[in-house]
Design an enzyme around this catalytic site. Structure first.
Site, PDB file in Angstrom:
ATOM      1  N   PHE A  26     -18.950  15.323 -25.766  1.00  0.00           N
ATOM      2  CA  PHE A  26     -18.560  14.497 -26.916  1.00  0.00           C
ATOM      3  C   PHE A  26     -18.462  13.023 -26.567  1.00  0.00           C
ATOM      4  O   PHE A  26     -18.632  12.171 -27.437  1.00  0.00           O
ATOM      5  CB  PHE A  26     -17.232  14.994 -27.505  1.00  0.00           C
ATOM      6  CG  PHE A  26     -16.102  15.032 -26.512  1.00  0.00           C
ATOM      7  CD1 PHE A  26     -15.950  16.118 -25.671  1.00  0.00           C
ATOM      8  CD2 PHE A  26     -15.215  13.978 -26.410  1.00  0.00           C
ATOM      9  CE1 PHE A  26     -14.918  16.142 -24.738  1.00  0.00           C
ATOM     10  CE2 PHE A  26     -14.177  13.990 -25.490  1.00  0.00           C
ATOM     11  CZ  PHE A  26     -14.036  15.079 -24.645  1.00  0.00           C
TER      12      PHE A  26
ATOM     13  N   ASP B 108       1.595  20.760 -19.992  1.00  0.00           N
ATOM     14  CA  ASP B 108       0.919  19.505 -20.277  1.00  0.00           C
ATOM     15  C   ASP B 108       1.906  18.677 -21.102  1.00  0.00           C
ATOM     16  O   ASP B 108       2.075  18.909 -22.301  1.00  0.00           O
ATOM     17  CB  ASP B 108      -0.380  19.758 -21.048  1.00  0.00           C
ATOM     18  CG  ASP B 108      -1.154  18.467 -21.297  1.00  0.00           C
ATOM     19  OD1 ASP B 108      -0.527  17.386 -21.276  1.00  0.00           O
ATOM     20  OD2 ASP B 108      -2.378  18.540 -21.517  1.00  0.00           O
TER      21      ASP B 108
ATOM     22  N   TYR C  59       0.835  -1.202   0.000  1.00  0.00           N
ATOM     23  CA  TYR C  59       0.000   0.000   0.000  1.00  0.00           C
ATOM     24  C   TYR C  59       0.872   1.255   0.000  1.00  0.00           C
ATOM     25  O   TYR C  59       0.563   2.233  -0.684  1.00  0.00           O
ATOM     26  CB  TYR C  59      -0.930   0.027   1.216  1.00  0.00           C
ATOM     27  CG  TYR C  59      -1.928   1.162   1.130  1.00  0.00           C
ATOM     28  CD1 TYR C  59      -3.142   0.993   0.459  1.00  0.00           C
ATOM     29  CD2 TYR C  59      -1.631   2.418   1.660  1.00  0.00           C
ATOM     30  CE1 TYR C  59      -4.040   2.038   0.332  1.00  0.00           C
ATOM     31  CE2 TYR C  59      -2.527   3.468   1.534  1.00  0.00           C
ATOM     32  CZ  TYR C  59      -3.724   3.275   0.872  1.00  0.00           C
ATOM     33  OH  TYR C  59      -4.603   4.310   0.739  1.00  0.00           O
TER      34      TYR C  59
ATOM     35  N   ARG D 194     -13.396  16.320 -33.452  1.00  0.00           N
ATOM     36  CA  ARG D 194     -12.717  17.370 -32.697  1.00  0.00           C
ATOM     37  C   ARG D 194     -13.176  18.705 -33.280  1.00  0.00           C
ATOM     38  O   ARG D 194     -12.464  19.376 -34.005  1.00  0.00           O
ATOM     39  CB  ARG D 194     -11.184  17.237 -32.790  1.00  0.00           C
ATOM     40  CG  ARG D 194     -10.607  15.995 -32.168  1.00  0.00           C
ATOM     41  CD  ARG D 194     -10.311  16.046 -30.677  1.00  0.00           C
ATOM     42  NE  ARG D 194     -11.421  15.920 -29.773  1.00  0.00           N
ATOM     43  CZ  ARG D 194     -11.292  15.481 -28.512  1.00  0.00           C
ATOM     44  NH1 ARG D 194     -10.137  15.085 -28.043  1.00  0.00           N
ATOM     45  NH2 ARG D 194     -12.330  15.446 -27.707  1.00  0.00           N
TER      46      ARG D 194
ATOM     47  N   LYS E 155      -0.222   8.233 -23.210  1.00  0.00           N
ATOM     48  CA  LYS E 155       0.197   8.612 -24.571  1.00  0.00           C
ATOM     49  C   LYS E 155       1.704   8.356 -24.715  1.00  0.00           C
ATOM     50  O   LYS E 155       2.106   7.200 -24.757  1.00  0.00           O
ATOM     51  CB  LYS E 155      -0.150  10.078 -24.854  1.00  0.00           C
ATOM     52  CG  LYS E 155      -1.630  10.311 -25.184  1.00  0.00           C
ATOM     53  CD  LYS E 155      -2.507  10.377 -23.986  1.00  0.00           C
ATOM     54  CE  LYS E 155      -3.824  11.053 -24.257  1.00  0.00           C
ATOM     55  NZ  LYS E 155      -4.678  11.053 -23.043  1.00  0.00           N
TER      56      LYS E 155
ATOM     57  N   PHE F 253      -7.652  22.250 -24.145  1.00  0.00           N
ATOM     58  CA  PHE F 253      -7.959  20.830 -24.287  1.00  0.00           C
ATOM     59  C   PHE F 253      -9.182  20.566 -23.415  1.00  0.00           C
ATOM     60  O   PHE F 253      -9.353  21.181 -22.371  1.00  0.00           O
ATOM     61  CB  PHE F 253      -6.786  19.908 -23.914  1.00  0.00           C
ATOM     62  CG  PHE F 253      -7.158  18.478 -24.148  1.00  0.00           C
ATOM     63  CD1 PHE F 253      -7.312  18.009 -25.444  1.00  0.00           C
ATOM     64  CD2 PHE F 253      -7.442  17.615 -23.092  1.00  0.00           C
ATOM     65  CE1 PHE F 253      -7.732  16.699 -25.674  1.00  0.00           C
ATOM     66  CE2 PHE F 253      -7.859  16.308 -23.326  1.00  0.00           C
ATOM     67  CZ  PHE F 253      -8.001  15.846 -24.620  1.00  0.00           C
ATOM     68  N   THR F 254     -10.008  19.619 -23.866  1.00  0.00           N
ATOM     69  CA  THR F 254     -11.323  19.383 -23.253  1.00  0.00           C
ATOM     70  C   THR F 254     -11.263  19.211 -21.730  1.00  0.00           C
ATOM     71  O   THR F 254     -11.840  19.998 -20.979  1.00  0.00           O
ATOM     72  CB  THR F 254     -11.964  18.146 -23.890  1.00  0.00           C
ATOM     73  OG1 THR F 254     -11.043  17.049 -23.817  1.00  0.00           O
ATOM     74  CG2 THR F 254     -12.316  18.399 -25.354  1.00  0.00           C
TER      75      THR F 254
END
Ligand code: F0G
Length: 471
Positions: free
Chosen positions: A463, A229, A86, A396, A272, A138-139
């Site tokens: 979306f 980001d 943990y 998009r 990514k 960005f969303t």
């Protein structure tokens, strides 16, 4: 043999040198295409939203490059070394070391994926009423900034909003726009600069080193922090190596360290660049924000040494980070995206140019000039592509942009796009040929194509779950 006896294509072949992926395939996953009647049924059931399709009904899945990478044998071996304690798992310390080595930040907070890290940084660094300037929205990023009481302000260069403009660094921040905002609101009303490399919604477009250096200098004059980001930052570094003077002989890894050094911290969707199926992190250089984030992570994600990931996930991620910055890997990854894009350009299909890092963005506005944006051309194109060949893409455009929280109206972005996103190390060149031919077929039938009507719309990030009907 004289030259004129050699067929032209053979002559070209003799003279050419191709690149190839720096890996070979050890395990395969069968895929199949269902017939057209089946695809029509599946699409209607999914409300013409590719997010609502069952993946079993998809042939080539280009919905996203997020969490869809193939892991290496070394990463899978690492999965067996999971320390599922943990607290204080050895895999966490390995991950921490990898982020410090390759990105260069001091403090690390693990999270379950990128938006977990976005939540923490937005809550820790935004005071309600502040502005958050950034190089295009960005969303999930913007929504977390808004939910923390901030107002996002787009300060990307104008060229980014023009799909045909060939600027080599369309992700750059327009420093004049930022200066105007600082002058108008005062530096204390700026929470931080939200910088993304590459810029997803602009078509995977990079930020130059010169731009981030100048941005750092401007922010230093006002004591404003820069948070990055870093989701596709490795790909951004490949473009710097390729296009920016003075970087051709530097490794992607060295360029990454330099770029990050101009920022105060970063959030990451490790799904990514970092080559894992799940995971994320927040990395910071200042103890004050780290302390806040480190305290909040235990409320929303998990203990500060696992943040929602299993030990084995953190091990695969630590190994993935190291693999992700190798020059030959990045070159092959972006090379495959470019291969698909160049086929489409040759065939006259309008796409966002220059071709970006992670995806081909079809220009739905130019493909369907007869469809007003209120009939969702990008969404329509994604539906038509699926019908034609079982290839899954995503919208998009106006659906992704959502509604203005103050007025409640649709936000109409200049870019109305459909994204063909290429997972890392998953598909072959033959898959790219099949995709290109399907796009061409849909493009050729463009004049007969009708738009869509939205019949269900959720409040947040619509979306993902909105439903449509054919007009
Ligand atoms: N930032 C960028 C630039 C992203 O592209 C994403 C996710 C996130 C943050 C959020 O990370 O999904 O791990 O929570 N983009 C995915 C996509 C969903 O398909 O572009 P997450």
């Amino acid at each position: 043999m004289t030259d004129h006896l050699i067929p032209k294509t053979m002559g070209q072949q003799f003279g050419r040198r191709s690149w190839a992926e720096p890996w070979k395939i050890k395990m395969v996953e069968p895929i199949k295409m269902i017939d057209r009647a089946g695809r029509e049924r599946a699409l209607v059931e999914a409300g013409f939203n590719t997010f609502l399709l069952h993946s079993e009904d998809v042939y080539i899945d280009l919905l996203t490059d997020s969490g869809t990478s193939a892991m290496s044998d070394r990463q899978w071996a690492g999965m067996m070394l999971g320390d599922e304690a943990y607290a204080g798992s050895r895999n966490f310390y390995h991950l921490e070391e990898a982020i410090r080595t390759y990105y260069g930040y001091r403090y690390i907070v693990p999270t379950h994926q990128g938006r977990g890290a976005e939540h923490l940084i937005s809550r820790a660094a935004i005071t309600p009423g502040q502005f958050v300037p950034g190089n295009m929205y960005f969303t999930t990023t913007r929504l977390h900034q808004e939910m923390a009481g901030g107002t996002f302000v787009d300060v990307i260069i104008d060229e980014a909003h023009d799909p045909a403009h060939l600027h080599p660094f369309k992700g750059n921040v327009d420093l004049d726009k930022l200066q105007v905002l600082i002058d108008r609101e005062g530096a204390d009303k700026i929470a931080y600069v939200s910088l993304a490399g590459t810029v997803n919604m602009a078509g995977g477009q990079p930020v130059s080193m010169a731009n981030v250096r100048e941005l750092r200098a401007l922010c230093d004059r006002y004591g404003i922090r820069i948070y990055l980001d870093a989701t596709r930052m490795v790909e951004n570094c490949f473009f710097i190596q390729e296009r920016e003077e003075g970087y051709a002989d530097k490794s992607v890894a060295a360029i990454l360290r330099e770029f990050c050094s101009y920022t105060d911290g970063a959030w990451m969707s490790a799904k990514k660049d970092n080559l894992v199926n799940i995971g994320g992190w927040l990395a910071l250089n200042h103890a004050d924000v780290f302390e806040l984030a480190c305290n909040m992570v235990v409320v929303y994600e998990g203990l500060h040494t696992y943040g929602g990931m299993a030990g084995r996930d953190m091990e695969a991620l630590a190994i993935g980070i190291e693999e992700s910055v190798q020059d030959d890997h990045v070159r092959a990854r972006i090379g495959q995206v470019r291969y698909l894009g160049e086929l489409l350009v040759d065939w006259g299909v309008p796409i966002v140019q220059p071709i970006g890092g992670h995806a081909i963005f079809l220009d739905a506005k130019r493909i369907y000039p007869h469809l007003p944006q209120g009939q969702f051309p990008g969404q329509t194109l994604a539906a038509e592509l699926y019908l034609d060949s079982g290839v899954r893409s995503m919208e998009r455009g106006v659906v992704s942009a959502g509604r203005d929280p103050k007025t409640g109206d649709h936000r109409y972005p200049a870019l109305e796009l459909t994204r063909l996103t290429i997972p890392r190390r998953v598909y072959t060149q033959a898959h790219m040929d099949v995709v290109a031919e399907s796009v061409k077929a849909v493009y050729d039938a463009r004049q007969q194509t009708r738009g869509l009507n939205m019949v269900y719309e959720p409040k947040y990030l619509r979306f993902f779950q909105a439903r449509f009907e054919r007009l």
